[in-house]
Write a protein that holds these residues in place. Structure first.
Motif, PDB file in Angstrom:
ATOM      1  N   LEU A  94       0.841  -1.204   0.000  1.00 27.87           N
ATOM      2  CA  LEU A  94       0.000   0.000   0.000  1.00 27.87           C
ATOM      3  C   LEU A  94       0.877   1.256   0.000  1.00 27.87           C
ATOM      4  O   LEU A  94       0.638   2.207  -0.733  1.00 27.87           O
ATOM      5  CB  LEU A  94      -0.915   0.014   1.221  1.00 27.87           C
ATOM      6  CG  LEU A  94      -2.095  -0.953   1.218  1.00 27.87           C
ATOM      7  CD1 LEU A  94      -2.855  -0.875   2.534  1.00 27.87           C
ATOM      8  CD2 LEU A  94      -3.040  -0.646   0.069  1.00 27.87           C
ATOM      9  N   LYS A 108     -11.098   3.850  -5.202  1.00 26.17           N
ATOM     10  CA  LYS A 108     -10.693   3.917  -6.615  1.00 26.17           C
ATOM     11  C   LYS A 108     -11.250   2.719  -7.386  1.00 26.17           C
ATOM     12  O   LYS A 108     -11.740   2.866  -8.514  1.00 26.17           O
ATOM     13  CB  LYS A 108      -9.167   3.931  -6.725  1.00 26.17           C
ATOM     14  CG  LYS A 108      -8.578   5.290  -6.410  1.00 26.17           C
ATOM     15  CD  LYS A 108      -7.083   5.291  -6.664  1.00 26.17           C
ATOM     16  CE  LYS A 108      -6.446   6.510  -6.048  1.00 26.17           C
ATOM     17  NZ  LYS A 108      -5.723   6.239  -4.802  1.00 26.17           N
ATOM     18  N   ILE A 109     -11.172   1.551  -6.769  1.00 23.93           N
ATOM     19  CA  ILE A 109     -11.658   0.357  -7.468  1.00 23.93           C
ATOM     20  C   ILE A 109     -13.161   0.455  -7.695  1.00 23.93           C
ATOM     21  O   ILE A 109     -13.674   0.134  -8.776  1.00 23.93           O
ATOM     22  CB  ILE A 109     -11.287  -0.919  -6.673  1.00 23.93           C
ATOM     23  CG1 ILE A 109      -9.764  -1.101  -6.703  1.00 23.93           C
ATOM     24  CG2 ILE A 109     -11.994  -2.146  -7.224  1.00 23.93           C
ATOM     25  CD1 ILE A 109      -9.255  -2.220  -5.845  1.00 23.93           C
ATOM     26  N   LEU A 162      -8.467  -6.016   0.351  1.00 24.00           N
ATOM     27  CA  LEU A 162      -8.092  -4.710   0.888  1.00 24.00           C
ATOM     28  C   LEU A 162      -8.785  -4.441   2.219  1.00 24.00           C
ATOM     29  O   LEU A 162      -8.168  -4.010   3.192  1.00 24.00           O
ATOM     30  CB  LEU A 162      -8.478  -3.606  -0.110  1.00 24.00           C
ATOM     31  CG  LEU A 162      -7.484  -3.326  -1.223  1.00 24.00           C
ATOM     32  CD1 LEU A 162      -8.141  -2.516  -2.323  1.00 24.00           C
ATOM     33  CD2 LEU A 162      -6.276  -2.593  -0.684  1.00 24.00           C
ATOM     34  N   SER A 205      -8.565   4.474   0.270  1.00 24.99           N
ATOM     35  CA  SER A 205      -8.533   5.215  -0.988  1.00 24.99           C
ATOM     36  C   SER A 205      -8.459   4.262  -2.182  1.00 24.99           C
ATOM     37  O   SER A 205      -9.045   4.536  -3.229  1.00 24.99           O
ATOM     38  CB  SER A 205      -7.413   6.263  -0.968  1.00 24.99           C
ATOM     39  OG  SER A 205      -6.274   5.795  -1.596  1.00 24.99           O
ATOM     40  N   TRP A 206      -7.801   3.114  -2.014  1.00 25.98           N
ATOM     41  CA  TRP A 206      -7.797   2.125  -3.103  1.00 25.98           C
ATOM     42  C   TRP A 206      -9.172   1.481  -3.277  1.00 25.98           C
ATOM     43  O   TRP A 206      -9.624   1.234  -4.387  1.00 25.98           O
ATOM     44  CB  TRP A 206      -6.721   1.056  -2.887  1.00 25.98           C
ATOM     45  CG  TRP A 206      -5.397   1.509  -3.426  1.00 25.98           C
ATOM     46  CD1 TRP A 206      -4.287   1.829  -2.704  1.00 25.98           C
ATOM     47  CD2 TRP A 206      -5.040   1.734  -4.799  1.00 25.98           C
ATOM     48  NE1 TRP A 206      -3.277   2.250  -3.523  1.00 25.98           N
ATOM     49  CE2 TRP A 206      -3.706   2.195  -4.814  1.00 25.98           C
ATOM     50  CE3 TRP A 206      -5.724   1.609  -6.009  1.00 25.98           C
ATOM     51  CZ2 TRP A 206      -3.030   2.519  -5.992  1.00 25.98           C
ATOM     52  CZ3 TRP A 206      -5.059   1.927  -7.182  1.00 25.98           C
ATOM     53  CH2 TRP A 206      -3.734   2.374  -7.161  1.00 25.98           C
ATOM     54  N   ILE A 247      -4.427   4.431   3.069  1.00 26.14           N
ATOM     55  CA  ILE A 247      -4.238   4.069   1.666  1.00 26.14           C
ATOM     56  C   ILE A 247      -5.259   3.027   1.244  1.00 26.14           C
ATOM     57  O   ILE A 247      -5.759   3.040   0.121  1.00 26.14           O
ATOM     58  CB  ILE A 247      -2.798   3.585   1.411  1.00 26.14           C
ATOM     59  CG1 ILE A 247      -1.801   4.571   2.033  1.00 26.14           C
ATOM     60  CG2 ILE A 247      -2.533   3.457  -0.074  1.00 26.14           C
ATOM     61  CD1 ILE A 247      -0.354   4.197   1.850  1.00 26.14           C
ATOM     62  N   SER A 293      -7.149  10.434   1.691  1.00 30.85           N
ATOM     63  CA  SER A 293      -6.053  10.147   0.775  1.00 30.85           C
ATOM     64  C   SER A 293      -5.196  11.385   0.506  1.00 30.85           C
ATOM     65  O   SER A 293      -4.096  11.285   0.000  1.00 30.85           O
ATOM     66  CB  SER A 293      -6.609   9.614  -0.547  1.00 30.85           C
ATOM     67  OG  SER A 293      -7.630  10.472  -1.001  1.00 30.85           O
ATOM     68  N   GLU A 303     -10.550  -8.331  -4.754  1.00 30.45           N
ATOM     69  CA  GLU A 303      -9.553  -7.337  -4.369  1.00 30.45           C
ATOM     70  C   GLU A 303     -10.106  -6.430  -3.263  1.00 30.45           C
ATOM     71  O   GLU A 303      -9.405  -6.086  -2.318  1.00 30.45           O
ATOM     72  CB  GLU A 303      -9.151  -6.511  -5.603  1.00 30.45           C
ATOM     73  CG  GLU A 303      -7.977  -5.589  -5.408  1.00 30.45           C
ATOM     74  CD  GLU A 303      -6.692  -6.316  -5.035  1.00 30.45           C
ATOM     75  OE1 GLU A 303      -6.462  -7.443  -5.510  1.00 30.45           O
ATOM     76  OE2 GLU A 303      -5.931  -5.749  -4.231  1.00 30.45           O
ATOM     77  N   SER A 331       2.392   1.883  -3.239  1.00 31.53           N
ATOM     78  CA  SER A 331       1.469   2.357  -4.270  1.00 31.53           C
ATOM     79  C   SER A 331       1.378   3.871  -4.279  1.00 31.53           C
ATOM     80  O   SER A 331       0.925   4.469  -5.236  1.00 31.53           O
ATOM     81  CB  SER A 331       0.086   1.753  -4.050  1.00 31.53           C
ATOM     82  OG  SER A 331      -0.580   2.417  -3.006  1.00 31.53           O
ATOM     83  N   GLU A 332       1.806   4.507  -3.192  1.00 31.80           N
ATOM     84  CA  GLU A 332       1.788   5.968  -3.156  1.00 31.80           C
ATOM     85  C   GLU A 332       3.185   6.553  -3.289  1.00 31.80           C
ATOM     86  O   GLU A 332       3.379   7.753  -3.153  1.00 31.80           O
ATOM     87  CB  GLU A 332       1.155   6.457  -1.843  1.00 31.80           C
ATOM     88  CG  GLU A 332      -0.325   6.186  -1.773  1.00 31.80           C
ATOM     89  CD  GLU A 332      -1.026   7.057  -0.764  1.00 31.80           C
ATOM     90  OE1 GLU A 332      -0.366   7.489   0.205  1.00 31.80           O
ATOM     91  OE2 GLU A 332      -2.219   7.302  -0.941  1.00 31.80           O
ATOM     92  N   PHE A 383      -0.439  -2.565  -6.926  1.00 31.35           N
ATOM     93  CA  PHE A 383      -1.189  -1.414  -7.411  1.00 31.35           C
ATOM     94  C   PHE A 383      -0.282  -0.578  -8.292  1.00 31.35           C
ATOM     95  O   PHE A 383       0.904  -0.508  -8.054  1.00 31.35           O
ATOM     96  CB  PHE A 383      -1.666  -0.557  -6.241  1.00 31.35           C
ATOM     97  CG  PHE A 383      -2.427  -1.339  -5.227  1.00 31.35           C
ATOM     98  CD1 PHE A 383      -3.752  -1.653  -5.429  1.00 31.35           C
ATOM     99  CD2 PHE A 383      -1.795  -1.786  -4.082  1.00 31.35           C
ATOM    100  CE1 PHE A 383      -4.447  -2.398  -4.499  1.00 31.35           C
ATOM    101  CE2 PHE A 383      -2.488  -2.527  -3.144  1.00 31.35           C
ATOM    102  CZ  PHE A 383      -3.821  -2.842  -3.355  1.00 31.35           C
TER     103      PHE A 383
END
Lengths: 761, 428
Positions: free
Chosen positions: A88, B367-368, B388, B363-364, B360, A196, B384, A91-92, A147
């Motif tokens: 994670l 997004k998904i 997560l 936020s993923w 994070i 985020s 997924e 990914s950033e 990601f």
């Protein structure tokens, strides 16, 4: 307490976290946000561990050991959890860093990034080439990027001096935010936004320059990635050597680690184990060492004035000119002005040369004008022996700290960190002085007064305390009856009126001192000088006795204490130390030998002037000969810091040009003049003679100086209240009240008609 | 969970909302006319602090904010021998989506809360209470301030209340709009003037709370129940509930029902009864698809799971939670993906940013889901999401991680087929 970590039974006595214990025992638990000395943040969650009997995983950094705990730190399941968390974070993280742990590809990758444009910039590397985050990736080995990485969307902040901020690499461990707040007490950096968009930044996104930032560099030193990066750092210029030394920019004696490449200083960082600074530094020590050593005004060749112009020459010629002039001049017409920034060896050689070689009485020591020297002079005149040695950590024991005038955050940053720590632990800070200081926001009160009024305030407080019900303790101390008697004459209401304070406020303050003992009184030279100096010291002395107070005299020169101890040894007769400075200023001497640049010359002070210094400056205009001296990085030696701690430092780089250490210059000069007793071959030789002769240094071996030993001082007397006369306004202590304001490094105040000049720092 | 109580309660017997019909109940005169402040008088003049605490313990009053911690027990954790001042913080940062009960109490019956604050403070030995009210409730905060001023004027607040020598000041503090500040330790940080980040526990607020001092943190509704317990006694209160815990809950029903709004009903009233009897069932032509029973962070229940008693233990038994008792009704016409998108957006926006998985991870997830919603969902996306969310659950410092992951997990599991039909490969 008994605990088990990964099946290993361990015994613990102190309260500590699982992570601290594991690290102590060599068990590795990955972590990003943990940093020694900071309050656990438990944000990165990479240190999650399993505790038997607990349903949820616990962060090792924030879980304190309990008796009987059974902890598992390394199972495939835990590693998988950690790996997922790391993915994670990655990914950033900036895309180029994903290839970063492949060392071979690293520089090419960076070159590619360089060309990639402004979004990436040149900042894609970590501080000192030592990326903690990369080590973590190496350890956890995430298989593939789960990601797509979100690359370089944030603008790199390059608008500050000294450091850049590239938050594309930030992992939000919060170390910089926390060290800025918890340790440095500044809070220039903070978390901003949420979700985020959460990140680190300044208030309203300003430049650091426009915040309270002191540019101490602590944030740089704790950053585990390349998010914070020194402007002077470069990915392809990595240090090949590192050496520790003692910073000479102020009186605290911080231990610094200097990074070198091919014998040249790249930059400096505070040494993690430094006994004074414990991993902290200030703007000067953190960023300015190489600046100071390689400064363009460095003088590296001896110079002699010929036909009105200074010309470079050889040591032989320069020393011959000086030797000839000095030999031909009567001792009473020669004056020497020493520097308190030099090492003990340099000062010893100079004072010996002046006192025993030239046999002159006119040796002015910079160290005689410090608060420590004044306190000792005052006390000895009263017939006491004060204690000058202290440890900065002693201040942490005080529940009330009274600070006179100094802006500690700037003048004594390490002392300030200790004071700030005590404030965080509940101590109260009272600032007394004319100026509003930036540290006032940490203080519980600020007593605003005019310089010279300190004694009125202090005596007022003493009077209140001596009349209170708790005076019984003080009554056991010698001289209390006389002191109390004398206080009868003191009018509280009058003092309050003249201080512009309500009597109520004085009573409250006294109550605070009485209730919150022990106390500490921190003061600089400003309080001890001038017509009110002696009265201030007497009042301080007595108030400290009433409130279990620790007197902490502060000095700002790197070797102030060493300078005055050594000069006291060579001083032939007592007298106001201001006499020689006054004489120099009046042009009473024919020949003048000046070391360092703390004595500021405004006109040609003598017919013949020798300057021994590392830099060319305003004084050089009046010099007939300039003898180039090394800086601390090019010589070995010892300093005595503000605490009285004797610390040695080693030579880190070769002397620049022809410059030589001070003691060597003096030795050669003395030998040229045919004097005996100057056949020193090394700084150790000088040190050996110094420890044999100067009482404060007796028996201190150079070898035992790692971490520092304290100077010897006579046993402090039984405590006694200062004589009544001392606060009658009579200036009993030596004074340079009428003297010139020539020592620019010293805090002084002087009356100019109705105005007072305040030397703040 | 076994309950011996008969299902005979008159549902119109209210504790908190009894006089809500009155137009000016928030004025102290009207409140006094209805018997207001009698509980304070009784508590301060006739009862001992320990007696009050015992009564509250016996009443089985569980926290109404979401976690359901027994209120009396919470008070008793505050050390009796501490030289530090103690504080009461009233959590009025009502941020859980779907929840609007405290707002009604504060707007219509603020004096009930003030009474509760006085009694709780007296019981624990507190002399300063703070009401942390969410920033958006500006008018509500004004009304509370007015009520506090009236109470102070009548001598119910300030120095020596009712000449008993007991002092209490109440301060109103408005938040700035962060969901996380409803978490009790983040609330304390925010109240201290810092950024709302949750604190590491232990130490718990009962020992080290506001300004490092022992602190009690209670929800508005919890405290509003105290006067009734004092006046009518613990047995009466306990008996009001239809489950193990006592009293009533204010259920806030939202969604396509005939009469959305708040309903004060006994703890343990069935979810079906709340939706179909009290809220009037679904609007004509709508069909029930699912219900979120306790605010957005509560795992979802499908239409066939609503014959469940609305109390903490019963809902926990089916893997959901009562939370703030905000009942969100979802009809067949609403795609689950839309629900998921709302949920994901909210938590991705509100994560405080401290813990990696939550910051994070949410936020993923968002997004998904956005990708799925735009029609670009790929095979494996639902898995997924589950992966997560499971990586957030139980791995963060504060309960927000669970709050963010539980609804996603339950939606993804219970409506897997519907969600997968939104994917490129799934839709065929």
């Amino acid at each position: 307490m008994k605990v088990t970590i990964d099946g290993r039974p361990l015994e613990v006595t102190d309260k500590m976290t699982i992570l601290d214990l594991a690290r102590d025992k060599g068990i590795y638990i990955p972590s990003l946000c943990h940093y020694p000395g900071l309050v656990p943040f438990t944000g990165c969650r990479l240190c999650l561990i399993a505790v038997k009997g607990r349903e949820a995983l616990a962060p090792a950094c924030g879980t304190f050991i309990e008796d009987g705990m059974d902890v598992t730190t390394n199972t495939p399941a835990l590693q998988k959890t950690r790996r997922q968390i790391l993915e994670l974070i990655l990914s950033e993280h900036a895309g180029a860093c994903l290839a970063c742990h492949d060392k071979g590809a690293r520089l090419d990758e960076l070159a590619a990034v360089d060309e990639a444009g402004p979004a990436a910039g040149r900042s894609l590397y970590s501080n000192n080439g030592d990326c903690e985050f990369r080590k973590l990736i190496d350890y956890l080995k995430p298989d593939k990027a789960q990601f797509p990485s979100l690359d370089g969307t944030l603008e790199i902040r390059k608008d500050d001096p000294l450091l850049d901020r590239n938050y594309n690499l930030c992992v939000l461990c919060g170390r910089c935010v926390r060290i800025c707040h918890e340790v440095r007490g500044v809070s220039a950096l903070a978390f901003v936004y949420r979700g985020s968009r959460a990140g680190v930044g300044t208030a309203f996104g300003r430049r650091l320059l426009d915040t309270d930032c002191q540019f101490c560099g602590a944030c740089l030193d704790v950053c585990p990635t390349g998010a914070l990066i020194e402007k002077s750092a470069h990915p392809e210029i990595l240090p090949d050597t590192e050496n520790n030394t003692i910073c000479s920019f102020c009186g605290q004696g911080c231990e610094l680690t200097l990074f070198l490449k091919q014998g040249k200083i790249l930059r400096s960082v505070p040494a993690k184990q430094g006994s004074v600074n414990q991993g902290q530094a200030c703007l000067k020590g953190r960023f300015l060492v190489s600046e100071a050593v390689y400064h363009r005004s460095r003088v590296v060749r001896p110079m002699v004035r010929k036909n009105g112009k200074l010309e470079e020459t050889t040591w032989d010629e320069a020393l011959a000119v000086v030797a000839q002039k000095l030999s031909g001049c009567p001792a009473r017409d020669i004056a020497i002005a020493g520097s308190a920034h030099d090492s003990c060896e340099d000062i010893f050689a100079l004072d010996k040369f002046g006192g025993e070689g030239l046999e002159t009485e006119n040796i002015a020591s910079h160290g005689d004008f410090t608060a420590q020297a004044r306190l000792r002079d005052f006390a000895r005149l009263q017939g006491f022996e004060p204690r000058l040695n202290f440890r900065i950590s002693d201040i942490g024991r005080a529940k009330t700290i009274v600070l006179f005038g100094e802006n500690l955050a700037v003048s004594q940053p390490m002392v300030w960190l200790e004071v700030y720590k005590s404030i965080r632990n509940g101590a109260k800070l009272i600032i007394v002085g004319p100026q509003e200081l930036c540290i006032r926001r940490c203080a519980s009160s600020w007593i605003k007064l005019r310089p010279g009024q300190e004694s009125e305030l202090l005596i007022g407080l003493s009077k209140i305390l001596s009349d209170s019900g708790h005076a019984a303790e003080s009554a056991k101390i010698d001289g209390f009856a006389a002191f109390k008697n004398r206080l009868q004459e003191f009018e509280l209401s009058g003092a309050a009126a003249s201080l512009g304070l309500q009597e109520e406020k004085l009573l409250k303050l006294a109550l605070l001192l009485e209730k919150r003992k022990p106390t500490a009184y921190l003061f600089g030279a400003e309080v001890c000088e001038g017509s009110s100096g002696a009265a201030n010291l007497a009042a301080l002395w007595n108030l400290a006795l009433q409130t279990e107070g620790l007197l902490v005299p502060l000095s700002s020169e790197s070797n102030a204490r060493g300078a005055f101890e050594i000069s006291a040894f060579f001083r032939k007769k007592d007298g106001p130390p201001g006499r020689i400075i006054q004489g120099i200023s009046n042009g009473s001497f024919l020949t003048l030998y000046v070391v360092g640049s703390s004595l500021r010359l405004e006109k040609k002070p003598a017919a013949f002037v020798v300057i021994q210094d590392s830099y060319l400056n305003g004084n050089s205009d009046f010099a007939d000969v300039i003898l180039p001296q090394t800086t601390f990085a090019e010589a070995e030696g010892t300093f005595v810091n503000v605490e009285g701690r004797l610390q040695k430092f080693e030579r880190v780089i070769e002397p620049l040009g022809d410059s030589r250490p001070g003691w060597r210059i003096i030795s050669h000069l003395a030998q040229k003049m045919g004097m005996a007793g100057f056949s020193f071959r090394s700084a150790s030789d000088v040190f050996q003679e110094l420890t044999g002769r100067v009482p404060a240094f007796h028996g201190l071996g150079r070898e035992q100086l790692t971490g520092g030993v304290f100077l010897r001082e006579p046993e402090a007397d039984r405590r006694r209240f200062a004589a009544a006369e001392a606060f009658a306004g009579v200036d009993a202590a030596p004074s340079i009240a009428a003297g010139p304001d020539v020592y620019k490094g010293l805090e002084m105040s002087r009356d100019i008609k109705d105005l007072r000049l305040i030397r703040g720092r | 969970m076994a309950c011996s109580k008969a299902w005979t309660r008159h549902v119109d017997e209210k504790i908190l909302t009894e006089h809500f019909g009155l137009a000016n109940l928030y004025e102290i005169e009207a409140y006094l006319e209805r018997g207001g402040y009698r509980a304070v008088t009784k508590a301060l003049q006739e009862m001992t602090p320990d007696g009050i605490m015992d009564e509250v313990k016996k009443a089985g009053l569980r926290g109404r904010g979401g976690a359901g911690f027994p209120a009396g027990m919470k008070w008793s954790f505050v050390p009796k021998t501490s030289d530090k001042p103690k504080y009461l913080c009233v959590n009025a940062d009502e941020g859980e989506p779907g929840t609007f009960k405290d707002r009604y109490i504060l707007t219509h019956n603020p004096h009930l809360l003030i009474e509760g604050i006085i009694i709780a403070s007296f019981s624990v030995g507190i002399h300063a209470a703070y009401v942390y009210i969410r920033g958006e409730y500006e008018a509500v905060a004004q009304r509370l301030e007015q009520a506090l001023a009236q109470a102070a004027q009548k001598g119910y607040l300030g120095k020596s209340i009712l000449e008993t020598g007991f002092d209490l000041d109440v301060f109103v503090h408005r938040g700035a709009g962060a969901y996380i500040c409803g978490e009790e330790t983040a609330l304390l940080e925010s109240l201290e003037g810092k950024r709302g980040h949750p604190r590491l526990k232990p130490p718990f607020p009962a020992t080290v709370g506001l300004f490092q001092c022992p602190t009690v943190i209670n929800n508005v509704e919890t405290l509003a129940n105290i006067p009734a317990i004092i006046q009518k006694g613990a047995p009466w209160f306990l008996d009001k509930g239809l489950a193990k815990d006592g009293g009533t809950r204010i259920f806030g029903v939202s969604g396509p029902v005939v009469r959305p709004g708040i309903y004060e009903l006994p703890v343990g009233t069935s979810l079906r009864e709340i939706i179909y009897t009290h809220a009037g069932g679904l609007k004509p032509g709508k069909k029930l698809k699912a219900v979120i029973p306790g605010g957005m962070s509560a795992p979802i229940l499908k239409a066939d799971e609503i014959d469940i008693k609305m109390d903490f233990d019963s809902l926990a038994g089916v893997g959901s939670m009562l939370g703030s008792a905000a009942v969100i009704v979802i009809d067949e016409a609403t795609p689950i993906l839309d629900v998921l998108k709302k949920v994901a957006k909210f938590y991705a926006h509100e994560s405080c940013g401290q813990c990696t998985p939550c910051r994070i991870g949410t936020s993923w997830i968002h997004k998904i889901i956005k990708r799925m919603s735009a029609g670009h969902g790929e095979k494996g996306d639902v898995d997924e999401l589950v992966r997560l969310a499971s990586n957030i659950k139980g791995k963060t410092l504060c309960p927000m991680g669970d709050a963010a992951s539980l609804p996603v997990l339950s939606l993804a599991q219970k409506f897997k087929n519907e969600l997968e039909s939104c994917l490129k490969d799934g839709s065929g």
